[in-house]
Design a protein around this motif. Structure first.
Motif, PDB file in Angstrom:
ATOM      1  N   PRO A  54       0.817  -1.224   0.000  1.00  0.00           N
ATOM      2  CA  PRO A  54       0.000   0.000   0.000  1.00  0.00           C
ATOM      3  C   PRO A  54       0.852   1.276   0.000  1.00  0.00           C
ATOM      4  CG  PRO A  54      -0.934  -1.588   1.511  1.00  0.00           C
ATOM      5  CD  PRO A  54       0.417  -2.128   1.087  1.00  0.00           C
ATOM      6  N   LEU A  55       1.981   1.264   0.695  1.00  0.00           N
ATOM      7  CA  LEU A  55       2.880   2.418   0.686  1.00  0.00           C
ATOM      8  C   LEU A  55       3.438   2.644  -0.713  1.00  0.00           C
ATOM      9  CD1 LEU A  55       4.502   4.688   2.060  1.00  0.00           C
ATOM     10  CD2 LEU A  55       6.231   2.961   2.633  1.00  0.00           C
ATOM     11  N   HIS A  56       3.849   1.570  -1.380  1.00  0.00           N
ATOM     12  CA  HIS A  56       4.382   1.693  -2.742  1.00  0.00           C
ATOM     13  C   HIS A  56       3.326   2.281  -3.681  1.00  0.00           C
ATOM     14  CE1 HIS A  56       8.106  -1.035  -2.670  1.00  0.00           C
ATOM     15  NE2 HIS A  56       7.778  -0.742  -1.428  1.00  0.00           N
ATOM     16  N   LEU A  57       2.119   1.737  -3.618  1.00  0.00           N
ATOM     17  CA  LEU A  57       1.052   2.214  -4.491  1.00  0.00           C
ATOM     18  C   LEU A  57       0.740   3.683  -4.193  1.00  0.00           C
ATOM     19  CD1 LEU A  57      -1.127   1.856  -6.617  1.00  0.00           C
ATOM     20  CD2 LEU A  57      -2.569   0.773  -4.859  1.00  0.00           C
ATOM     21  N   ALA A  58       0.601   4.023  -2.917  1.00  0.00           N
ATOM     22  CA  ALA A  58       0.312   5.410  -2.542  1.00  0.00           C
ATOM     23  C   ALA A  58       1.443   6.337  -2.987  1.00  0.00           C
ATOM     24  CB  ALA A  58       0.081   5.508  -1.033  1.00  0.00           C
ATOM     25  N   HIS A  59       2.675   5.882  -2.865  1.00  0.00           N
ATOM     26  CA  HIS A  59       3.835   6.679  -3.267  1.00  0.00           C
ATOM     27  C   HIS A  59       3.825   6.941  -4.776  1.00  0.00           C
ATOM     28  CE1 HIS A  59       8.101   8.010  -3.031  1.00  0.00           C
ATOM     29  NE2 HIS A  59       8.176   7.447  -4.232  1.00  0.00           N
ATOM     30  N   GLU A  60       3.539   5.928  -5.556  1.00  0.00           N
ATOM     31  CA  GLU A  60       3.514   6.090  -7.016  1.00  0.00           C
ATOM     32  C   GLU A  60       2.336   6.960  -7.442  1.00  0.00           C
ATOM     33  OE1 GLU A  60       6.190   5.460  -8.349  1.00  0.00           O
ATOM     34  OE2 GLU A  60       7.009   4.019  -6.946  1.00  0.00           O
ATOM     35  N   ILE A  61       1.187   6.801  -6.809  1.00  0.00           N
ATOM     36  CA  ILE A  61       0.051   7.687  -7.067  1.00  0.00           C
ATOM     37  C   ILE A  61       0.469   9.125  -6.759  1.00  0.00           C
ATOM     38  CG2 ILE A  61      -2.252   8.385  -6.264  1.00  0.00           C
ATOM     39  CD1 ILE A  61      -2.792   5.354  -5.740  1.00  0.00           C
ATOM     40  N   ALA A  62       1.167   9.301  -5.648  1.00  0.00           N
ATOM     41  CA  ALA A  62       1.592  10.631  -5.213  1.00  0.00           C
ATOM     42  C   ALA A  62       2.478  11.311  -6.251  1.00  0.00           C
ATOM     43  CB  ALA A  62       2.317  10.541  -3.870  1.00  0.00           C
ATOM     44  N   HIS A  63       3.383  10.576  -6.857  1.00  0.00           N
ATOM     45  CA  HIS A  63       4.232  11.174  -7.894  1.00  0.00           C
ATOM     46  C   HIS A  63       3.378  11.800  -9.000  1.00  0.00           C
ATOM     47  CE1 HIS A  63       8.344  10.506  -6.785  1.00  0.00           C
ATOM     48  NE2 HIS A  63       8.208   9.195  -6.676  1.00  0.00           N
ATOM     49  N   ILE A  64       2.334  11.097  -9.383  1.00  0.00           N
ATOM     50  CA  ILE A  64       1.506  11.601 -10.484  1.00  0.00           C
ATOM     51  C   ILE A  64       0.625  12.760 -10.022  1.00  0.00           C
ATOM     52  CG2 ILE A  64      -0.311  11.004 -12.138  1.00  0.00           C
ATOM     53  CD1 ILE A  64       1.029   8.206 -12.307  1.00  0.00           C
ATOM     54  N   LYS A  84      13.931  16.058  -2.761  1.00  0.00           N
ATOM     55  CA  LYS A  84      12.730  16.765  -2.341  1.00  0.00           C
ATOM     56  C   LYS A  84      11.486  16.169  -3.008  1.00  0.00           C
ATOM     57  CE  LYS A  84      10.746  21.294  -1.694  1.00  0.00           C
ATOM     58  NZ  LYS A  84      10.901  22.722  -1.768  1.00  0.00           N
ATOM     59  N   MET A  85      11.612  15.768  -4.271  1.00  0.00           N
ATOM     60  CA  MET A  85      10.500  15.152  -4.981  1.00  0.00           C
ATOM     61  C   MET A  85      10.087  13.843  -4.299  1.00  0.00           C
ATOM     62  SD  MET A  85      10.221  13.860  -8.966  1.00  0.00           S
ATOM     63  CE  MET A  85      11.255  15.170  -9.531  1.00  0.00           C
ATOM     64  N   GLU A  86      11.068  13.034  -3.921  1.00  0.00           N
ATOM     65  CA  GLU A  86      10.770  11.766  -3.245  1.00  0.00           C
ATOM     66  C   GLU A  86      10.152  12.016  -1.871  1.00  0.00           C
ATOM     67  OE1 GLU A  86      10.855   8.630  -4.404  1.00  0.00           O
ATOM     68  OE2 GLU A  86      11.350   9.561  -6.298  1.00  0.00           O
ATOM     69  N   LEU A  87      10.681  12.985  -1.161  1.00  0.00           N
ATOM     70  CA  LEU A  87      10.159  13.327   0.160  1.00  0.00           C
ATOM     71  C   LEU A  87       8.708  13.795   0.048  1.00  0.00           C
ATOM     72  CD1 LEU A  87      11.449  13.182   2.935  1.00  0.00           C
ATOM     73  CD2 LEU A  87      12.005  15.603   2.728  1.00  0.00           C
ATOM     74  N   ASN A  88       8.417  14.621  -0.954  1.00  0.00           N
ATOM     75  CA  ASN A  88       7.047  15.089  -1.160  1.00  0.00           C
ATOM     76  C   ASN A  88       6.117  13.942  -1.547  1.00  0.00           C
ATOM     77  OD1 ASN A  88       7.603  17.739  -0.490  1.00  0.00           O
ATOM     78  ND2 ASN A  88       8.011  18.348  -2.593  1.00  0.00           N
ATOM     79  N   ALA A  89       6.612  13.005  -2.363  1.00  0.00           N
ATOM     80  CA  ALA A  89       5.801  11.836  -2.727  1.00  0.00           C
ATOM     81  C   ALA A  89       5.529  10.980  -1.493  1.00  0.00           C
ATOM     82  CB  ALA A  89       6.482  11.012  -3.810  1.00  0.00           C
ATOM     83  N   ASN A  90       6.529  10.842  -0.631  1.00  0.00           N
ATOM     84  CA  ASN A  90       6.320  10.089   0.609  1.00  0.00           C
ATOM     85  C   ASN A  90       5.307  10.783   1.511  1.00  0.00           C
ATOM     86  OD1 ASN A  90       7.997   7.832   0.217  1.00  0.00           O
ATOM     87  ND2 ASN A  90       9.800   9.037   0.698  1.00  0.00           N
ATOM     88  N   ARG A  91       5.382  12.106   1.596  1.00  0.00           N
ATOM     89  CA  ARG A  91       4.427  12.858   2.427  1.00  0.00           C
ATOM     90  C   ARG A  91       3.000  12.661   1.902  1.00  0.00           C
ATOM     91  NH1 ARG A  91       4.645  16.764   6.205  1.00  0.00           N
ATOM     92  NH2 ARG A  91       6.878  17.128   5.894  1.00  0.00           N
ATOM     93  N   THR A  92       2.827  12.785   0.597  1.00  0.00           N
ATOM     94  CA  THR A  92       1.500  12.604   0.010  1.00  0.00           C
ATOM     95  C   THR A  92       1.026  11.167   0.200  1.00  0.00           C
ATOM     96  OG1 THR A  92       1.911  14.360  -1.592  1.00  0.00           O
ATOM     97  CG2 THR A  92       0.145  12.814  -2.123  1.00  0.00           C
ATOM     98  N   ALA A  93       1.925  10.204   0.059  1.00  0.00           N
ATOM     99  CA  ALA A  93       1.561   8.793   0.273  1.00  0.00           C
ATOM    100  C   ALA A  93       1.087   8.570   1.702  1.00  0.00           C
ATOM    101  CB  ALA A  93       2.763   7.893  -0.033  1.00  0.00           C
ATOM    102  N   ILE A  94       1.776   9.151   2.650  1.00  0.00           N
ATOM    103  CA  ILE A  94       1.384   9.011   4.054  1.00  0.00           C
ATOM    104  C   ILE A  94      -0.002   9.616   4.265  1.00  0.00           C
ATOM    105  CG2 ILE A  94       1.929   9.853   6.387  1.00  0.00           C
ATOM    106  CD1 ILE A  94       4.955   9.405   5.501  1.00  0.00           C
TER     107      ILE A  94
END
Length: 137
Positions: A54-64, A84-94
């Motif tokens: 679920p974290l992986h899926l949320a993270h990839e959704i977040a990138h888009i 920073k892009m990865e950190l922001n994707a992780n924040r959105t995934a969370i």
């Protein structure tokens, strides 16, 4: 976890118009990937930490949904210029995962460590998890 995956896939496909493909044919160590240009995601369902899917899926959704674009695969590393892009994707995934965690808990039952354990969130994201859980309550 299957229910969370299904709900995240439906969210991606129906609300964000993102194509999601699942593959069990990849190596257990091949990361999932997102392509913002084609608005598509490939999730490796053979990942060695199944509880982390679920974290992986949320993270990839977040990138888009964050509008991230890169000319190379995005892997987490503090050495990369796109950190920073990865950190922001992780924040959105969370943020995407928090509602699933809060569904069956009162605010007194919310625990950062438990949330991180539930979704196998890396320890370097603890401060983000703490901030986002606080914000959600």
């Amino acid at each position: 976890m299957d229910d969370i995956m299904t709900e995240l896939i439906n969210y991606a496909m129906w609300e964000k118009h993102i194509s999601v493909k699942l593959s069990s044919e990849l190596s257990p160590y091949t990361p999932s990937v997102a392509d913002s240009e084609t608005r598509s995601i490939l999730i490796n369902t053979n990942w060695y930490l199944q509880q982390q899917l679920p974290l992986h899926l949320a993270h990839e959704i977040a990138h888009i949904i964050n509008g991230d674009h890169a000319t190379h695969p995005l892997y987490f590393s503090p050495m990369q210029s796109d950190y920073k892009m990865e950190l922001n994707a992780n924040r959105t995934a969370i943020k995407l995962l928090i509602p699933y965690y809060l569904q069956e808990r009162s605010s007194e039952q919310v625990n950062v460590t438990e949330f991180m354990t539930c979704f196998v969130i890396p320890s370097h994201l603890e401060n983000i998890v703490r901030e986002e859980l606080r914000e959600a309550l």
